[in-house]
Design a protein around this motif. Structure first.
Motif: not given
Length: 282
Positions: A11, A14, A58, A63, A66, A70
């Protein structure tokens, strides 16, 4: 296996757009972060990032990972916050039987909130589960029916309520004003499925009179019970607080006045907190 730390690392990578910036923010070396990313990608058997001169991008897998990471980290943090709240005085943890949560507990919620506490409520389907959870400090207070008092707990009776027979208006009992328990128990009965304190109370009453109920259907939800009663499949027996919330023109209710059946709804808590909760229950 993927670890929570690896999710957090990914995380941050990114968010910062580069391994170097993410490593600085995490206070670890870039080679160590690069190694963790390689382990993560190997364990998932796919590439999560594409390195370009302008930074990282990504992949479709990256993606998705990620977004899911989260969500998972957010859920973990929320869970930790809730658990930490349980360990202090900011949260009142309440346990109750499902029908009491629906029909009885709302009258007390404002009183609990007026003490500047968050309120956490959980339902359990039996008195024994609620009392065991209270003993294990999962709850501060529980709401039960017909509970057996224990020495280390304080039990405060709140109401005594009668049971009613509930039937379709076309049932032959609908025209009888004073119905007795013997008559009711011989009819086709639609009852809550075990385990259930309401069902246990009816069974206890039958045992006292050496009666065997004529049960044709067992269901979990009140709405389902009422629906089948409405269809004239059988009748049911429910406590007053449940009956008071039936708004169906096809349904008739009659209190069982001869050989009546009652239940006692009580609040139970440990002795050391009884003086705190008592004013809220009055």
């Amino acid at each position: 296996m993927i670890s929570v730390d690896q999710m957090k690392y990914f995380i941050e990578i990114v968010k910062h757009g580069s391994l170097n910036k993410a490593a600085q923010h995490l206070f670890i070396s870039q080679p160590a972060l690069t190694k963790q990313l390689a382990i993560l990608e190997k364990s998932m058997n796919c590439s999560l990032l594409v390195r370009t001169p302008s930074g990282i991008k990504l992949t479709s897998s990256g993606r998705y990972f990620y977004e899911r990471s989260n969500m998972i980290i957010s859920m973990i943090n929320e869970t930790i916050d809730k658990i930490e709240g349980f360990s202090n005085g900011d949260t009142i943890r309440i346990g109750a039987l499902p029908n009491l949560i629906t029909y009885f507990l709302p009258r007390y919620i404002d009183k609990f909130r007026s003490m500047n506490h968050e309120v956490f409520i959980e339902s359990m389907d039996t008195n024994s589960k609620l009392i065991a959870s209270l003993d294990d400090n999962l709850f501060n207070i529980v709401f039960v029916s017909d509970v057996i008092e224990k020495p280390n707990f304080v039990t405060i009776p709140l109401i005594v309520e009668p049971f009613f027979v509930v039937m379709s208006k076309t049932n032959h009992l609908a025209n009888i004003d004073e119905i007795d328990f013997f008559t009711v128990i011989k009819e086709k009965l639609i009852l809550y499925k075990d385990p259930c304190p309401i069902r246990a109370k009816i069974r206890e009453h039958c045992n006292l009179m050496n009666l065997i109920p004529n049960i044709i259907l067992e269901l979990e939800e009140t709405e389902s019970v009422i629906k089948y009663v409405e269809q004239h499949l059988g009748i049911t027996i429910l406590p007053k607080m449940v009956v008071n919330n039936i708004n169906n023109p096809l349904i008739v209710v009659r209190e069982i006045k001869k050989l009546p059946i009652h239940r006692v709804v009580s609040a139970v808590m440990k002795k050391e907190v009884s003086s705190y909760f008592l004013p809220m229950l009055l």
